[in-house]
Motif scaffolding. Structure first.
Motif, short mmCIF file in Angstrom:
data_model
loop_
_atom_site.label_atom_id
_atom_site.label_comp_id
_atom_site.label_asym_id
_atom_site.label_seq_id
_atom_site.Cartn_x
_atom_site.Cartn_y
_atom_site.Cartn_z
N PRO A 33 10.46 -1.32 -22.74
CA PRO A 33 9.32 -2.30 -22.38
C PRO A 33 8.04 -2.53 -23.37
N GLU A 34 7.80 -3.45 -23.64
CA GLU A 34 6.52 -4.30 -24.10
C GLU A 34 5.06 -3.45 -24.11
N LYS A 35 4.95 -3.20 -22.92
CA LYS A 35 3.63 -2.37 -22.48
C LYS A 35 3.98 -0.97 -21.40
N ALA A 36 2.96 -0.33 -22.30
CA ALA A 36 3.18 1.02 -21.36
C ALA A 36 2.10 1.50 -20.53
N PHE A 37 2.11 2.21 -19.40
CA PHE A 37 1.42 2.51 -18.06
C PHE A 37 1.32 3.95 -18.01
N GLY A 46 8.89 2.70 1.25
CA GLY A 46 7.30 2.88 0.22
C GLY A 46 7.23 3.56 -0.61
N THR A 47 6.68 2.34 -1.50
CA THR A 47 6.56 3.84 -3.14
C THR A 47 5.52 3.31 -3.69
N VAL A 48 5.37 4.05 -4.49
CA VAL A 48 3.80 4.41 -5.56
C VAL A 48 3.76 3.16 -6.31
N TYR A 49 4.11 2.92 -6.76
CA TYR A 49 3.81 1.17 -8.06
C TYR A 49 5.39 -0.19 -7.46
N ALA A 50 5.45 -0.71 -7.56
CA ALA A 50 6.01 -2.20 -7.66
C ALA A 50 6.00 -2.44 -9.47
N LYS A 51 7.40 -3.39 -9.26
CA LYS A 51 7.17 -4.33 -10.49
C LYS A 51 7.88 -5.32 -9.58
N PRO A 52 7.82 -6.53 -10.21
CA PRO A 52 7.40 -8.08 -9.02
C PRO A 52 9.55 -8.35 -8.86
N VAL A 72 3.27 -3.47 -10.91
CA VAL A 72 2.52 -3.41 -13.03
C VAL A 72 3.45 -4.79 -13.01
N SER A 73 3.15 -5.35 -14.32
CA SER A 73 4.09 -5.71 -14.51
C SER A 73 5.95 -5.66 -14.84
N GLN A 74 6.08 -6.59 -15.19
CA GLN A 74 8.19 -6.51 -15.09
C GLN A 74 7.87 -5.22 -16.65
N ASP A 75 7.38 -6.35 -17.95
CA ASP A 75 7.72 -6.02 -19.15
C ASP A 75 6.98 -4.63 -19.67
N THR A 76 6.46 -3.69 -17.97
CA THR A 76 6.13 -2.46 -18.47
C THR A 76 6.49 -1.40 -18.18
N TRP A 77 6.57 -0.24 -18.77
CA TRP A 77 7.05 0.77 -18.24
C TRP A 77 6.57 1.74 -17.83
N ILE A 78 6.48 2.16 -16.76
CA ILE A 78 5.47 3.22 -15.90
C ILE A 78 5.72 4.50 -16.49
N TYR A 79 5.15 5.34 -17.15
CA TYR A 79 4.98 6.98 -17.64
C TYR A 79 4.73 7.60 -16.43
N PHE A 80 5.64 8.69 -16.13
CA PHE A 80 5.11 9.37 -15.44
C PHE A 80 4.65 10.94 -15.22
#
Ligand SMILES: O=P(O)(O)OC[C@H]1O[C@H](OP(=O)(O)OP(=O)(O)O)[C@H](O)[C@@H]1O
Ligand SMILES: [Mg+2]
Length: 165
Positions: free
Chosen positions: A4-8, A120-126, A139-147
């Motif tokens: 994915p394009e963006k990193a979180f 319940g979740t901490v983060y959600a994509k659309p 966070v947006s669909q094109d974001t990858w969440i790094y735990f």
């Protein structure tokens, strides 16, 4: 699937704060739960924090694995089922916890197992958002969440390269 394009990236501190915020939101619903079913492995960490905050001591796991190769999703595999006594509740009094919902496929499978449960979740994509009842940050669909459990310290390239001077 390509990266994915963006990193979180999320630090332990931030994850703890966000999981506590999830607990506040859940307690604000006015509902209460005596059981948590957490979706391993990612749901284990928020489940520990939510269980502490909401004083829930009965915890079960369900293992749904689908991301076999980093960011590419494959077949859904149930590696561990929910205990029969919890299945019998159909989800009454059960809080289902995961770290995030992305495409919503994992959430849809577990929801079908416990249709009366609260998700319940901490983060959600659309795409996954309609499948969860309570979450903290979208966070947006094109974001990858790094735990934080997937990260380590590493050298960062400067934003502008060169020798300066
Ligand atoms: O909404 P979806 O597109 O289904 O994706 C969300 C799921 O993917 C990740 O788990 P994963 O299957 O990678 O296993 P893990 O928790 O063991 O890392 C994450 O922890 C969620 O459970
Ligand atoms: Mg998971």
């Amino acid at each position: 699937m390509s990266l994915p394009e963006k990193a979180f990236p999320v630090s332990w501190d931030q994850f703890h704060r966000d999981a506590r915020a999830l607990s506040w939101r859940l307690s604000g619903t006015g509902q209460s739960w005596d059981t948590i079913v957490c979706i391993t492995r990612g749901g284990l960490v928020p489940a520990a924090i939510v269980a502490r905050e909401l004083n829930i001591r009965r915890i079960d796991t369900v293992s749904v694995a689908s991301y076999h190769d980093y960011t590419s999703q494959g077949d859904m595999q149930i590696l561990k089922e929910i205990s029969p006594d919890i299945m019998e509740t159909e989800g009454n009094g059960v809080l289902i916890v995961d770290d995030l919902t992305d495409t919503g496929k994992t959430a849809a499978i577990v929801r079908a197992m416990l249709p009366k449960g609260h998700f319940g979740t901490v983060y959600a994509k659309p795409k996954g958002r309609p499948l969860v009842d309570t979450f903290v940050t979208e966070v947006s669909q094109d974001t990858w969440i790094y735990f934080p459990w997937d990260l380590g310290f590493a050298y960062q390239e400067p934003i502008t390269k060169g020798h300066g001077g």
